[in-house]
Design an enzyme around this catalytic site. Structure first.
Site, PDB file in Angstrom:
ATOM      1  N   GLY A 155       3.873  40.377  53.880  1.00  0.00           N
ATOM      2  CA  GLY A 155       2.562  39.831  53.568  1.00  0.00           C
ATOM      3  C   GLY A 155       1.519  40.502  54.443  1.00  0.00           C
TER       4      GLY A 155
ATOM      5  N   HIS B 288       1.165  31.363  56.144  1.00  0.00           N
ATOM      6  CA  HIS B 288       0.902  32.361  57.189  1.00  0.00           C
ATOM      7  C   HIS B 288      -0.340  33.190  56.841  1.00  0.00           C
ATOM      8  CE1 HIS B 288       2.355  35.224  60.390  1.00  0.00           C
ATOM      9  NE2 HIS B 288       1.558  36.035  59.706  1.00  0.00           N
ATOM     10  N   GLU B 289      -0.429  33.633  55.587  1.00  0.00           N
ATOM     11  CA  GLU B 289      -1.578  34.465  55.179  1.00  0.00           C
ATOM     12  C   GLU B 289      -2.867  33.640  55.115  1.00  0.00           C
ATOM     13  OE1 GLU B 289      -1.031  37.497  55.483  1.00  0.00           O
ATOM     14  OE2 GLU B 289       1.143  37.273  55.469  1.00  0.00           O
TER      15      GLU B 289
ATOM     16  N   HIS C 195      -4.264  33.520  58.524  1.00  0.00           N
ATOM     17  CA  HIS C 195      -4.998  34.745  58.856  1.00  0.00           C
ATOM     18  C   HIS C 195      -6.426  34.675  58.311  1.00  0.00           C
ATOM     19  CE1 HIS C 195      -2.325  37.432  60.925  1.00  0.00           C
ATOM     20  NE2 HIS C 195      -1.377  37.350  60.006  1.00  0.00           N
TER      21      HIS C 195
ATOM     22  N   CYS D 100       4.871  38.474  62.632  1.00  0.00           N
ATOM     23  CA  CYS D 100       3.547  38.866  62.152  1.00  0.00           C
ATOM     24  C   CYS D 100       3.325  40.338  62.463  1.00  0.00           C
ATOM     25  CB  CYS D 100       2.481  38.022  62.853  1.00  0.00           C
ATOM     26  SG  CYS D 100       0.808  38.465  62.359  1.00  0.00           S
ATOM     27  N   LEU D 101       2.800  41.087  61.504  1.00  0.00           N
ATOM     28  CA  LEU D 101       2.554  42.513  61.705  1.00  0.00           C
ATOM     29  C   LEU D 101       1.507  42.768  62.791  1.00  0.00           C
ATOM     30  CD1 LEU D 101       2.592  43.802  58.010  1.00  0.00           C
ATOM     31  CD2 LEU D 101       4.399  43.999  59.731  1.00  0.00           C
TER      32      LEU D 101
ATOM     33  N   GLN E 155      -6.401  41.702  58.553  1.00  0.00           N
ATOM     34  CA  GLN E 155      -5.454  42.482  59.357  1.00  0.00           C
ATOM     35  C   GLN E 155      -5.706  43.977  59.248  1.00  0.00           C
ATOM     36  OE1 GLN E 155      -1.768  40.272  57.922  1.00  0.00           O
ATOM     37  NE2 GLN E 155      -1.189  40.811  60.003  1.00  0.00           N
TER      38      GLN E 155
HETATM   39 ZN    ZN Z   1       0.594  37.775  60.178  1.00  0.00          ZN
END
Ligand code: ZN
Length: 177
Positions: free
Chosen positions: A46, A130-131, A134, A88-89, A51
């Site tokens: 995701g 999660h998204e 963000h 998380c990226l 991000q």
């Molecule tokens: Zn994330």
């Protein structure tokens, strides 16, 4: 392949609330394509627009059966409870067991402007929450309990020190300078 750098923990863009997309035009379509390629290259399941530094309410994800673009999403209902190890990226290499609602009902738009309405649970439900976090300027680290947060801060501080000694430019980018 067209990708964008993924903003890392410490970058203030990750703490800002994103704004609604009023026109789903070709620029949004091309951003979505770049975000999908960036997500696969990472690799991750995701990716939210902020991000990659774009303050718009949009995310892309793939729960294992192909990429999906969600524009102006909101979660209108959630219930139950599910604990899952989340990463998380923007905080690479770290993950934590987080408890959140299990079943979620998400609405939004697709790239053609059609209404999306998805009721799901477990992994896909976790991606949505999660998204959405963000897009609301909330990071995984903000979801940790006190003990997890203390350990995470130690790790992130150590990581900043390691970067400072080996890669001063990397530290500046970690600190968002
Ligand atoms: Zn994330």
């Amino acid at each position: 392949m067209n990708t964008m750098p993924i903003r890392q923990f410490g970058d203030p863009v990750l703490n800002q609330v994103t704004t609604e997309i009023s026109d789903i035009d070709s620029r949004i379509a091309s951003l979505a394509k770049t975000m999908i390629e960036t997500m696969y290259e990472a690799p991750g399941s995701g990716l939210a627009a902020n991000q990659v530094g774009v303050q718009k309410r949009m995310f892309v994800y793939d729960k294992g059966d192909g990429p999906v673009v969600v524009i102006n999403p909101s979660i209108v209902e959630s219930d139950g409870e599910w604990t899952f190890e989340e990463g998380c990226l923007s905080v690479p290499g770290l993950s934590w067991e987080i408890t959140r609602p299990n079943r979620v009902y998400l609405v939004g738009r697709d790239l053609d402007g059609n209404e999306l309405s998805i009721e799901t649970d477990e992994y896909e439900g976790r991606i949505f929450q999660h998204e959405m976090d963000h897009l609301n300027g909330i990071l995984l680290v903000d979801r940790l309990d006190d003990d997890q947060r203390k350990a995470a801060k130690r790790l992130l501080r150590q990581r900043a020190l390691d970067i400072a000694t080996t890669d001063p430019d990397g530290l500046r980018s970690l600190l968002g300078e």
